[in-house]
Scaffold this motif. Structure first.
Motif, short mmCIF file in Angstrom:
data_model
loop_
_atom_site.label_atom_id
_atom_site.label_comp_id
_atom_site.label_asym_id
_atom_site.label_seq_id
_atom_site.Cartn_x
_atom_site.Cartn_y
_atom_site.Cartn_z
N ASP A 126 10.88 3.92 -0.39
CA ASP A 126 10.00 3.43 0.68
C ASP A 126 8.55 3.43 0.22
OD1 ASP A 126 12.22 3.24 2.25
OD2 ASP A 126 11.84 5.06 3.41
N VAL A 127 7.79 2.49 0.79
CA VAL A 127 6.33 2.46 0.60
C VAL A 127 5.67 2.56 1.98
CG1 VAL A 127 6.37 1.16 -1.55
CG2 VAL A 127 6.36 -0.07 0.62
N ASP A 128 4.41 2.96 1.97
CA ASP A 128 3.72 3.20 3.24
C ASP A 128 3.58 1.93 4.08
OD1 ASP A 128 3.46 5.85 2.55
OD2 ASP A 128 1.46 5.59 1.68
N HIS A 129 3.17 0.86 3.44
CA HIS A 129 2.86 -0.35 4.22
C HIS A 129 3.06 -1.60 3.36
CE1 HIS A 129 0.19 -3.39 6.14
NE2 HIS A 129 0.64 -2.84 7.24
N THR A 164 0.86 -1.19 0.00
CA THR A 164 0.00 0.00 0.00
C THR A 164 0.88 1.23 0.00
OG1 THR A 164 -1.71 -1.16 1.26
CG2 THR A 164 -1.84 1.24 1.19
N ASN A 165 0.63 2.12 -0.96
CA ASN A 165 1.37 3.37 -1.04
C ASN A 165 0.42 4.47 -1.50
OD1 ASN A 165 4.17 4.56 -0.87
ND2 ASN A 165 3.61 5.21 -2.93
N GLY A 166 0.03 5.31 -0.56
CA GLY A 166 -0.97 6.32 -0.87
C GLY A 166 -2.30 5.68 -1.19
N GLN A 167 -2.84 5.99 -2.36
CA GLN A 167 -4.11 5.43 -2.79
C GLN A 167 -3.95 4.13 -3.58
OE1 GLN A 167 -7.00 6.80 -1.78
NE2 GLN A 167 -5.77 8.33 -0.69
N LYS A 222 5.77 -1.07 8.27
CA LYS A 222 5.48 0.31 7.87
C LYS A 222 6.77 0.94 7.36
CE LYS A 222 1.65 1.08 11.08
NZ LYS A 222 1.13 1.91 12.21
N GLY A 223 6.68 1.61 6.22
CA GLY A 223 7.86 2.23 5.65
C GLY A 223 8.87 1.23 5.14
N LYS A 276 9.01 7.73 -2.40
CA LYS A 276 9.40 8.34 -1.14
C LYS A 276 10.81 7.89 -0.73
CE LYS A 276 4.58 8.29 0.33
NZ LYS A 276 3.59 7.77 1.30
N CYS A 290 -2.88 0.23 -4.06
CA CYS A 290 -2.74 -1.01 -3.29
C CYS A 290 -2.69 -2.18 -4.28
CB CYS A 290 -3.91 -1.17 -2.32
SG CYS A 290 -3.76 -2.64 -1.27
#
Length: 224
Positions: A179-182, A103-106, A195-196, A159, A108
């Protein structure tokens, strides 16, 4: 000395995994024995006749030569053994295959990820283990032109984008890391959420041989 105490001492002396391995082999042996008995019975019923004598003994005659019967039994046994080893290898490989949800922003996406015990690359700037992502999977996530990657242009969608040097003694390559959000990795035995997470883009084409889009090492299993 009680039986429970003896069993505890045996479990301490003998590794539990070895007991499981022994039981697995034992039940496989029983299954093959029943299958071979079933084959012999099928041959006797298909190509011969069975009768019960006055004394209660079972007598049967076969119309096939003994060499043909032995050949059929050996062929069936060979196929059973090959199937057993193929099933064992598949189960062993399945333990290294995870479902990876990024998941990265919107955005997935879900991919297949492979645990490579030899993959130990870490980002020297963050000390986090690096997870390799194939170019086709990267394109599904970010849709970045290949020219921007080759020219190493700044990509706002990535990111903490930077490059690290990795490779063998004879050759060094710069690898794009971001990096990605999750990231969630899970299979039938384990689930990890990070995370990250740090991903590294690779053009090596491992997804064709492994049928997986991501490649990660043992350190990632710690949830780092």
């Amino acid at each position: 000395m009680s039986m429970k105490l003896i069993q505890k001492k045996i479990l301490i002396i003998k590794n539990n995994r070895r007991i499981k391995k022994f039981l697995g082999g034992y039940f496989v042996f029983l299954a093959l024995t029943f299958l071979m008995g079933g084959v012999c019975t099928a041959i006797a019923l298909s190509f011969g006749s069975i009768a019960i004598t006055e004394t209660g003994q079972i007598a049967y005659t076969l119309s096939l030569p003994m060499g043909v019967i032995i050949g059929i039994i050996f062929l069936f046994g060979f196929l059973c053994i090959k199937f057993t080893f193929a099933l064992k290898n598949k189960l062993r490989v399945d333990n290294f295959v995870f479902s990876a949800n990024i998941t990265n922003g919107q955005v997935c996406q879900t991919f297949q990820a492979f645990l490579d015990t030899g993959c130990r690359l870490c980002d020297p700037t963050t000390s986090k283990p690096v997870i390799f992502i194939s170019y086709p999977a990267f394109q599904k996530m970010f849709d970045v032109p290949l020219s921007s990657l080759l020219l190493k242009k700044p990509i706002p969608a990535l990111k903490n984008m930077h490059y690290i040097t990795a490779g063998t003694i004879g050759s060094k390559n710069e690898i794009l890391v971001f990096d990605v959000d999750h990231l969630r990795l899970d299979n039938s035995t384990k689930q990890i959420e990070i995370k990250g997470a740090s991903l590294a883009l690779t053009f090596s084409g491992f997804e064709k041989s492994l049928d997986c889009a991501l490649l990660f090492g043992p350190k990632t299993l710690n949830g780092d």
